[in-house]
Enzyme design. Structure first.
Site, mmCIF file in Angstrom:
data_model
loop_
_atom_site.group_PDB
_atom_site.id
_atom_site.type_symbol
_atom_site.label_atom_id
_atom_site.label_comp_id
_atom_site.label_asym_id
_atom_site.label_seq_id
_atom_site.Cartn_x
_atom_site.Cartn_y
_atom_site.Cartn_z
ATOM 1 N N GLY B 73 65.281 26.946 55.215
ATOM 2 C CA GLY B 73 64.788 27.170 53.861
ATOM 3 C C GLY B 73 65.213 28.523 53.312
ATOM 4 O O GLY B 73 65.536 28.649 52.132
ATOM 5 N N SER B 74 65.240 29.526 54.161
ATOM 6 C CA SER B 74 65.650 30.855 53.707
ATOM 7 C C SER B 74 67.102 30.834 53.237
ATOM 8 O O SER B 74 67.445 31.429 52.219
ATOM 9 C CB SER B 74 65.476 31.887 54.820
ATOM 10 O OG SER B 74 64.110 32.103 55.069
ATOM 11 N N ASN B 153 53.219 29.198 50.042
ATOM 12 C CA ASN B 153 53.088 29.057 51.486
ATOM 13 C C ASN B 153 51.788 29.645 52.020
ATOM 14 O O ASN B 153 51.292 29.226 53.061
ATOM 15 C CB ASN B 153 54.281 29.694 52.204
ATOM 16 C CG ASN B 153 54.567 31.093 51.727
ATOM 17 O OD1 ASN B 153 54.590 31.372 50.530
ATOM 18 N ND2 ASN B 153 54.785 32.000 52.663
ATOM 19 N N GLN B 181 57.301 24.246 50.939
ATOM 20 C CA GLN B 181 55.959 23.814 51.362
ATOM 21 C C GLN B 181 55.546 22.497 50.712
ATOM 22 O O GLN B 181 54.557 21.892 51.109
ATOM 23 C CB GLN B 181 54.925 24.893 51.014
ATOM 24 C CG GLN B 181 55.098 26.194 51.768
ATOM 25 C CD GLN B 181 54.751 26.078 53.241
ATOM 26 O OE1 GLN B 181 53.991 25.198 53.650
ATOM 27 N NE2 GLN B 181 55.308 26.953 54.055
ATOM 28 N N CYS B 327 48.305 43.743 59.644
ATOM 29 C CA CYS B 327 48.533 43.964 61.064
ATOM 30 C C CYS B 327 49.082 42.736 61.771
ATOM 31 O O CYS B 327 49.581 42.824 62.879
ATOM 32 C CB CYS B 327 47.244 44.409 61.730
ATOM 33 S SG CYS B 327 46.741 46.017 61.151
#
Lengths: 149, 395
Positions: B73-74, B153, B181, B327
């Site tokens: 997809g990227s 997403n 998505q 994080c």
């Protein structure tokens, strides 16, 4: 990103969690923006840390380093506790992923802040013992997230 | 010790289902021919690619030759950069997108900005929707390309794609949508929705990883991304990932054939999950809208706890999820999507995304509802942030 077994063990079963009603040195560092806050309670007698508790809002690494740091200073004289570096905490945990190293700075700073609080309560200038405490800006410098707002 | 394992991260990736694996197996074993070869072993692969191309095009209501197989997809989002030269030549140096896109799109846009394009990043409201009015107002004579994601997403918000498509078509502006998505989960019709370009990824609908599609409508002049052989009409050279493409074809056909039935089931599971968690955990709230939301997506913030530690505790209880917490990501920035909703840092840090598929059960959902509140409570009990929030409330 993979944590060491020791990090996971301390994260799952953190030592010395909670508060100390008779604490005579309390330090809190970090902020919600960075995503980590540590508060540490020390009970100090004859310049020795006889008991310690902590509360931490933060990721797995922040909780594990808090837990390990409290273990490393419990029963130790203040002079020794002040020498505790974040590096020593990381080594005791068998390392942290590079992006998480900054989390370990939190516990080192929280201990210093709590000891400074102890001296301040006694009317003693903490600077000769603790050094200059990191200001909020300097903490943010050590916080790898974008806390520039 | 409970041995239940609940996979609730289907927006990250999905399991390859048995029929998909069976479709792929011959091309991982005896049918290993290169689709460019003339002998029968190669022809078998070429025919398999043809079939998959038809399966994908019919799922999108596109034409087979409008489908380009990609690696992910990227990559498909990165394809937009090949249009830069054509757009610049035509004086179309303005692009419009949103501030809640995937990084593959946002970083591609950032590169185009460096190359001299101007990009408008549309804001979203607290539920994650862009305003069609804002969009109309952003259009200038120089606007050449619009890229607005079909469904988000992180929070599952479905944008008003048909309206945007109609406006773009009327004004002669190319319209791309990152539908990674959405495809396989909600209806996507490139003709009816006036979509000129689209990105999708097979592993989001029970296909294999490492294969995606860039759809580009016939008539749009397109440069090559990879120069070399004649694969993908020469636009993207390189020997095709035959097994992966075959798996994608099988997966998309199954997903579309069962879409209504799956969507109904998954939406009911998701609502049970959202309602159960919001009722069981004080100071929790749903991120994104209840309406126009992907069937499987639940994104909830639990203030006072940090997302990564919540995820790790969930994992220890056998539940797999993800978080928009700073994080939990390698970048250490809180999710740009959650921040775009106007959330405070402490809310974004305490977010958890649970994404269900039709493979999940009511027992899975009930296990999450039974397990997660206790974890949140134990993390809050050791959170100085929660303590100070509670103290403030008492004042």
């Amino acid at each position: 990103m993979i944590y060491s077994a020791k990090v996971m063990e301390h994260f799952a079963n953190p030592r010395n969690v909670g508060e100390l009603a008779d604490a005579n040195g309390i330090g809190e560092v970090g902020n919600a923006k960075c995503g980590d806050i540590m508060k540490i309670y020390l009970k100090i007698e004859n310049d020795t840390i006889v008991d310690v508790r902590f509360k931490t809002f933060g990721c797995g690494a922040a909780i594990a380093t808090s837990s390990m740091a409290t273990e490393l200073i419990k029963g130790k004289p203040l002079s020794e506790a002040l020498k505790l570096t974040n590096k020593a905490v990381v080594e005791a945990l068998d390392g942290l992923p590079p992006v998480k190293i900054h989390c370990s700075v939190l516990s080192e700073q929280a201990i210093k802040a709590a000891i400074a609080d102890y001296y301040t309560r006694l009317g003693i200038d903490p600077t000769p013992f603790v050094g200059k405490l990191d200001s909020e800006e300097e903490h943010e410098h050590g916080c790898a997230c974008d806390c520039d707002e | 010790m409970n041995n239940r394992i609940v996979y609730a991260d289907n927006a990250a990736t999905t399991r390859i289902t048995e029929p998909v694996l069976q479709a792929m197996m011959p091309y991982l074993t005896e049918n290993y021919g290169n689709a460019s070869s003339l002998y029968s072993l190669g022809v078998k692969s070429a025919l398999a690619l043809d079939k998959a191309r038809k399966q994908v095009s019919s799922a999108l209501n596109a034409e087979p030759f409008e489908i380009i197989f990609t690696g992910c997809g990227s990559e498909s989002d990165n394809w937009l950069k090949v249009f830069a030269k054509t757009l610049a030549k035509r004086g179309k140096t303005h692009l419009i997108t949103t501030c809640v896109e995937h990084h593959a799109l946002l970083h591609s846009m950032a590169r185009l900005e460096k190359e001299g394009f101007t990009v408008t990043y549309l804001p979203v409201n607290k539920d994650g929707f862009i305003s069609v009015e804002d969009f109309k107002n952003a259009i200038t004579e120089k606007t050449g390309l619009v890229s607005i994601m079909f469904a988000n997403n992180e929070i599952g918000t479905i944008q008003p794609i048909p309206e945007i498509g109609a406006i773009c078509r009327e004004k002669g502006i190319w319209f791309h949508t990152d539908a990674v998505q959405a495809v396989g989960h909600v209806p996507v019709d490139v003709k009816a929705m006036n979509i000129d370009m689209l990105s999708l990824s097979a592993h989001k609908f029970h296909g294999p990883k490492g294969v995606g599609v860039f759809y580009c409508r016939k008539g749009i002049p397109m440069d090559n991304l990879i120069d070399g052989g004649g694969q993908e009409r020469g636009k993207r050279a390189g020997t095709e990932n035959v097994a992966g493409i075959v798996g994608m074809g099988a997966a998309i056909e199954i997903a579309v054939a069962h879409m209504d039935e799956h969507a109904k089931k998954v939406t009911a599971l998701r609502n049970r999950l959202i309602d159960g968690l919001l009722a069981a955990v004080p100071k929790s709230h749903l991120n994104g809208s209840r309406e126009n939301r992907l069937p499987g997506n639940a994104n909830i913030s639990f203030v006072g706890v940090e997302g990564e530690s919540l995820l790790l505790r969930l994992d220890q209880a056998g539940i797999m999820a993800s978080s928009g917490s700073a994080c939990a990501s390698a970048s250490l920035d809180p999710s740009h999507v959650l921040m775009a909703l106007g959330m405070r840092h402490e809310e974004a840090h305490g977010s958890v995304r649970l994404t269900l598929s039709e493979e999940n059960t009511e027992e899975d959902v009930d296990y999450i509802i039974q397990t997660l509140p206790g974890i949140v409570a134990s993390l809050r009990a050791m959170s100085p942030l929660w303590e100070s929030m509670m103290n403030k409330n008492q004042d």
